[in-house]
Design an enzyme around this catalytic site. Structure first.
Site, mmCIF file in Angstrom:
data_model
loop_
_atom_site.group_PDB
_atom_site.id
_atom_site.type_symbol
_atom_site.label_atom_id
_atom_site.label_comp_id
_atom_site.label_asym_id
_atom_site.label_seq_id
_atom_site.Cartn_x
_atom_site.Cartn_y
_atom_site.Cartn_z
ATOM 1 N N PRO A 113 3.779 7.910 -15.363
ATOM 2 C CG PRO A 113 2.503 7.590 -17.294
ATOM 3 C CD PRO A 113 3.082 8.664 -16.411
ATOM 4 C CB SER A 139 -12.316 4.991 4.550
ATOM 5 O OG SER A 139 -11.010 5.085 5.113
ATOM 6 N NE ARG A 150 -6.644 3.323 13.333
ATOM 7 C CZ ARG A 150 -7.201 4.508 13.094
ATOM 8 N NH1 ARG A 150 -7.008 5.507 13.946
ATOM 9 N NH2 ARG A 150 -7.933 4.697 12.017
ATOM 10 C CE LYS A 176 -4.053 4.830 0.873
ATOM 11 N NZ LYS A 176 -3.271 4.146 1.932
ATOM 12 C CG ASP A 207 -1.772 1.215 1.333
ATOM 13 O OD1 ASP A 207 -1.824 1.989 0.359
ATOM 14 O OD2 ASP A 207 -2.396 1.413 2.392
#
Ligand code: O7E
Length: 214
Positions: A65, A115, A191, A60, A58
């Site tokens: 490119p 989120s 968590r 992100k 992860d």
């Protein structure tokens, strides 16, 4: 069955290995990112592979490119089986990660909408929907969409069809597994498992709460 993905964000190797070991029998994949890797180095990936679970990077990734390609190559050389990139840099940047992932027999997921509360500021007003379409265009394996806003994830499901949705925000951020049961392919929990006094029991509890994909 919906996958349970452990977000392994503690910042010491000792904690990470202890928690991964306790949770491993109950989870389907481990996701690690900057907190653990900046603290302990990329080599932790090879150690975590010993649990025999898919390992998702992860980072992100959100660059041009060529840079995305260079990052993705490092990720798969380190032993990961999946990579997460951002969609807002555009389809060519996403495609660069998808190509490297698929060349290595891995998967690429694209963040469509985040989120946390601030995730509603920029991703809504059409951006998340456009990113979901980029997932279809580029052949990416799925999206990241919020457990904290099931109504938004439902809209994104209509765009991406049968591609996968991995959904963070369950537990500490207030997302309710029941509210996304049947809608997503995987829940990402951090968590609520790794800060628990008994990470194994917490992982077992989230494993039992998972809804079935309909
Ligand atoms: O809130 P927690 O502790 O359960 O952790 C959630 C994990 O999911 C954490 O690693 C965070 O960085 C990640 N995450 C979100 O919480 N929200 C998002 O919108 C996206 C992610 C994420 O993992 O993106 C790539 C999957």
């Amino acid at each position: 069955m919906t996958d349970l993905i452990l977000a392994l964000d503690p910042t010491t190797r000792t904690d990470a290995m202890r928690i991964a070991s306790a949770a491993a029998p109950h989870i389907d994949a481990i996701k690690i990112g900057y907190p653990l890797i900046l603290a302990e180095g990329l080599g932790i990936a090879k150690e975590l592979k010993a649990f025999g679970l898919p390992l998702i990077a992860d980072f992100k990734v959100a660059d041009i490119p060529n840079t995305n390609q260079l990052i993705a190559q490092q990720v798969f050389e380190a032993g990961f089986s999946g990579i997460i990139c951002h969609g807002f840099p555009g389809s060519d940047s996403v495609k660069a990660c998808v190509n490297v992932a698929h060349d290595n027999g891995g998967e690429c997921y694209v963040v469509a909408e985040m989120s946390h509360p601030g995730g509603a500021e920029f991703f809504q007003s059409g951006t998340a929907e456009r990113i979901a379409r980029v997932v279809i265009e580029t052949g990416a394996d799925g999206i990241i969409a919020p457990a904290t806003r099931p109504e938004r994830t439902r809209i994104l499901r209509e765009i991406i069809g049968t591609r996968k949705i991995l959904s963070p925000g369950v537990g500490a951020q207030g997302g309710d597994p029941d509210a996304i049961a049947g809608l997503v392919d995987g829940i990402i929990v951090g968590r609520a498992i790794y800060e628990s006094n008994d990470p194994g029991a917490a992982a077992a509890r989230y494993a039992s709460l998972r809804g079935k994909r309909t």
